[in-house]
Design a protein around this motif. Structure first.
Motif, PDB file in Angstrom:
ATOM      1  N   SER A   6     -51.026  67.624 -10.669  1.00 31.79           N
ATOM      2  CA  SER A   6     -50.618  66.956 -11.909  1.00 31.79           C
ATOM      3  C   SER A   6     -51.790  66.247 -12.575  1.00 31.79           C
ATOM      4  O   SER A   6     -51.926  66.260 -13.797  1.00 31.79           O
ATOM      5  CB  SER A   6     -49.502  65.955 -11.615  1.00 31.79           C
ATOM      6  N   MET A   7     -52.651  65.630 -11.751  1.00 33.05           N
ATOM      7  CA  MET A   7     -53.812  64.933 -12.296  1.00 33.05           C
ATOM      8  C   MET A   7     -54.729  65.899 -13.033  1.00 33.05           C
ATOM      9  O   MET A   7     -55.285  65.567 -14.098  1.00 33.05           O
ATOM     10  CB  MET A   7     -54.572  64.223 -11.181  1.00 33.05           C
ATOM     11  N   ASN A   8     -54.882  67.098 -12.500  1.00 36.46           N
ATOM     12  CA  ASN A   8     -55.725  68.089 -13.173  1.00 36.46           C
ATOM     13  C   ASN A   8     -55.113  68.568 -14.485  1.00 36.46           C
ATOM     14  O   ASN A   8     -55.837  68.893 -15.428  1.00 36.46           O
ATOM     15  CB  ASN A   8     -56.002  69.268 -12.231  1.00 36.46           C
ATOM     16  N   THR A  17     -45.291  64.848 -18.067  1.00 36.79           N
ATOM     17  CA  THR A  17     -44.226  63.937 -17.644  1.00 36.79           C
ATOM     18  C   THR A  17     -43.964  64.210 -16.172  1.00 36.79           C
ATOM     19  O   THR A  17     -43.810  65.375 -15.770  1.00 36.79           O
ATOM     20  CB  THR A  17     -42.939  64.172 -18.451  1.00 36.79           C
ATOM     21  N   VAL A  18     -43.930  63.155 -15.351  1.00 34.43           N
ATOM     22  CA  VAL A  18     -43.851  63.342 -13.899  1.00 34.43           C
ATOM     23  C   VAL A  18     -42.636  62.648 -13.300  1.00 34.43           C
ATOM     24  O   VAL A  18     -42.124  61.664 -13.848  1.00 34.43           O
ATOM     25  CB  VAL A  18     -45.128  62.829 -13.201  1.00 34.43           C
ATOM     26  N   TRP A  19     -42.201  63.180 -12.176  1.00 34.48           N
ATOM     27  CA  TRP A  19     -41.166  62.553 -11.357  1.00 34.48           C
ATOM     28  C   TRP A  19     -41.475  62.839  -9.894  1.00 34.48           C
ATOM     29  O   TRP A  19     -41.949  63.928  -9.552  1.00 34.48           O
ATOM     30  CB  TRP A  19     -39.783  63.105 -11.687  1.00 34.48           C
ATOM     31  N   SER A  24     -43.766  55.308  -6.155  1.00 39.99           N
ATOM     32  CA  SER A  24     -45.135  54.779  -6.092  1.00 39.99           C
ATOM     33  C   SER A  24     -46.180  55.880  -6.208  1.00 39.99           C
ATOM     34  O   SER A  24     -47.316  55.631  -6.650  1.00 39.99           O
ATOM     35  CB  SER A  24     -45.345  54.000  -4.786  1.00 39.99           C
ATOM     36  N   LYS A  25     -45.820  57.094  -5.847  1.00 41.09           N
ATOM     37  CA  LYS A  25     -46.774  58.204  -5.918  1.00 41.09           C
ATOM     38  C   LYS A  25     -47.073  58.617  -7.362  1.00 41.09           C
ATOM     39  O   LYS A  25     -48.042  59.330  -7.615  1.00 41.09           O
ATOM     40  CB  LYS A  25     -46.257  59.397  -5.119  1.00 41.09           C
ATOM     41  N   MET A  26     -46.243  58.150  -8.298  1.00 39.23           N
ATOM     42  CA  MET A  26     -46.484  58.472  -9.713  1.00 39.23           C
ATOM     43  C   MET A  26     -47.496  57.536 -10.357  1.00 39.23           C
ATOM     44  O   MET A  26     -48.019  57.838 -11.433  1.00 39.23           O
ATOM     45  CB  MET A  26     -45.170  58.404 -10.492  1.00 39.23           C
ATOM     46  N   GLU A  27     -47.753  56.385  -9.728  1.00 43.32           N
ATOM     47  CA  GLU A  27     -48.550  55.341 -10.380  1.00 43.32           C
ATOM     48  C   GLU A  27     -49.940  55.795 -10.812  1.00 43.32           C
ATOM     49  O   GLU A  27     -50.347  55.514 -11.955  1.00 43.32           O
ATOM     50  CB  GLU A  27     -48.624  54.118  -9.471  1.00 43.32           C
ATOM     51  N   PRO A  28     -50.727  56.499  -9.963  1.00 46.09           N
ATOM     52  CA  PRO A  28     -52.052  56.943 -10.434  1.00 46.09           C
ATOM     53  C   PRO A  28     -51.968  57.865 -11.647  1.00 46.09           C
ATOM     54  O   PRO A  28     -52.840  57.823 -12.523  1.00 46.09           O
ATOM     55  CB  PRO A  28     -52.632  57.677  -9.216  1.00 46.09           C
ATOM     56  N   LEU A  29     -50.916  58.676 -11.713  1.00 48.36           N
ATOM     57  CA  LEU A  29     -50.756  59.592 -12.837  1.00 48.36           C
ATOM     58  C   LEU A  29     -50.388  58.849 -14.109  1.00 48.36           C
ATOM     59  O   LEU A  29     -50.885  59.168 -15.195  1.00 48.36           O
ATOM     60  CB  LEU A  29     -49.686  60.635 -12.497  1.00 48.36           C
ATOM     61  N   ILE A  30     -49.537  57.847 -13.975  1.00 50.23           N
ATOM     62  CA  ILE A  30     -49.157  57.037 -15.143  1.00 50.23           C
ATOM     63  C   ILE A  30     -50.377  56.293 -15.684  1.00 50.23           C
ATOM     64  O   ILE A  30     -50.598  56.214 -16.890  1.00 50.23           O
ATOM     65  CB  ILE A  30     -48.027  56.070 -14.755  1.00 50.23           C
ATOM     66  N   GLU A  31     -51.186  55.769 -14.754  1.00 50.40           N
ATOM     67  CA  GLU A  31     -52.421  55.080 -15.167  1.00 50.40           C
ATOM     68  C   GLU A  31     -53.367  56.031 -15.880  1.00 50.40           C
ATOM     69  O   GLU A  31     -54.134  55.617 -16.764  1.00 50.40           O
ATOM     70  CB  GLU A  31     -53.105  54.471 -13.941  1.00 50.40           C
TER      71      GLU A  31
END
Length: 283
Positions: A6-8, A17-19, A24-31
């Motif tokens: 997802s980060m890539n 948009t992630v789920w 907590s595993k979504m936090e780096p992606l949201i940032e």
């Protein structure tokens, strides 16, 4: 896996948009700029292409077809890409249910582990129709380097099982060969260097063989996940009446490690089973 992939996609400029079942595993992606959703259904409602990667067939069915599954947020013309490693038969069943809503599906399992997911170097084997594959190629190119359209729906999963047969049989061969060298009194470092560059060379020998010489059993790919893949392989082989003699041995070797509580270790830990048979440790 999903986090790195997802980060890539975010880095490549896609609106993501992630789920995740673990928020907590979504936090780096949201940032990094992704938007968070409260369910797979919400992800689908916000997307034209929906990508899933979870553990097993039942997980994919829940994420795509469950009460809050992606199917309930899709519209005709959307594309679902499942990048999990699951049963080819289950993949075909999910494809039929999505197709009834006018939603297209690709099965696109990956090889390369967490490192490949992070670095965007995954090998991706894709099943589905050619037009849909071409439409999704930019998405795949953001996550992988070797991207191959292998055939119709379910064929991506079948080719991934082929990959997993090769991975396990090669890993057992590496462990046995190095243990043979040790018991024969050969310098293991020199032996590894000598054979890695010849006809016996390959990813398992170069990478996991080197880990074995350091006594490193930490996972690039966990035994618990490989045991799941071995179960899928045996089920699919039964469906086509294909005996898998060597893979059956590999499965039993890994089951012996499961009995010893080693399922969180990497697949190279098959050396522990070989060491028991040999009556000696490698390092």
């Amino acid at each position: 896996m999903g986090g790195g992939m997802s980060m890539n996609l975010v880095k490549a400029g896609f609106p993501v948009t992630v789920w995740n079942r673990t928020a907590s595993k979504m936090e780096p992606l949201i940032e990094a700029g992704a938007k968070a959703a409260g369910s797979p259904k919400e992800v689908a409602a916000a997307s034209d292409i929906i990508v899933s990667i979870v553990t097993d067939s039942s997980d994919v069915e829940a994420v795509i077809l469950g009460s809050e599954g992606a199917i309930h947020g899709t519209k005709p013309g959307d594309i679902v890409i499942d990048m999990s490693t699951i049963s080819p038969a289950v993949t075909k069943s999910i494809n039929e249910k999505l197709g009834a809503k006018g939603v297209k599906m690709l099965d696109a399992p990956v090889s390369g582990g967490a490192i490949g997911a992070r670095d965007g170097t995954l090998s991706i084997m894709v099943g589905g129709d050619d037009e849909t594959f071409k439409e999704c190629l930019p998405v795949f190119e953001a996550m992988g380097k070797t991207i191959t359209h292998v055939g119709g729906n379910g064929m991506g999963q079948t080719v991934k099982l082929v990959n997993q047969i090769l991975v396990g049989t090669a890993m057992l061969g590496v462990a046995e060969a190095l243990m043979f060298a040790k018991k024969s009194g050969v310098d293991l470092e020199k032996c590894h260097a000598a054979v890695s560059g010849g006809a016996a060379g390959g990813w398992q020998l170069t990478n996991n063989g080197a880990r074995l010489l350091k006594g490193d059993m930490e996972p690039g790919f966990k035994i618990k996940d490989y045991l799941k893949d071995l179960r899928l392989i045996m089920e699919a082989a039964a469906d086509v009446k294909m005996p898998l003699v060597e893979t059956s041995v590999v499965q039993q070797m890994y089951k012996s490690l499961e009995a010893e509580g080693l399922t969180q270790k990497g697949t190279q830990a098959i050396i522990k089973a070989v060491e028991k048979l040999a009556g000696e440790t490698l390092v």
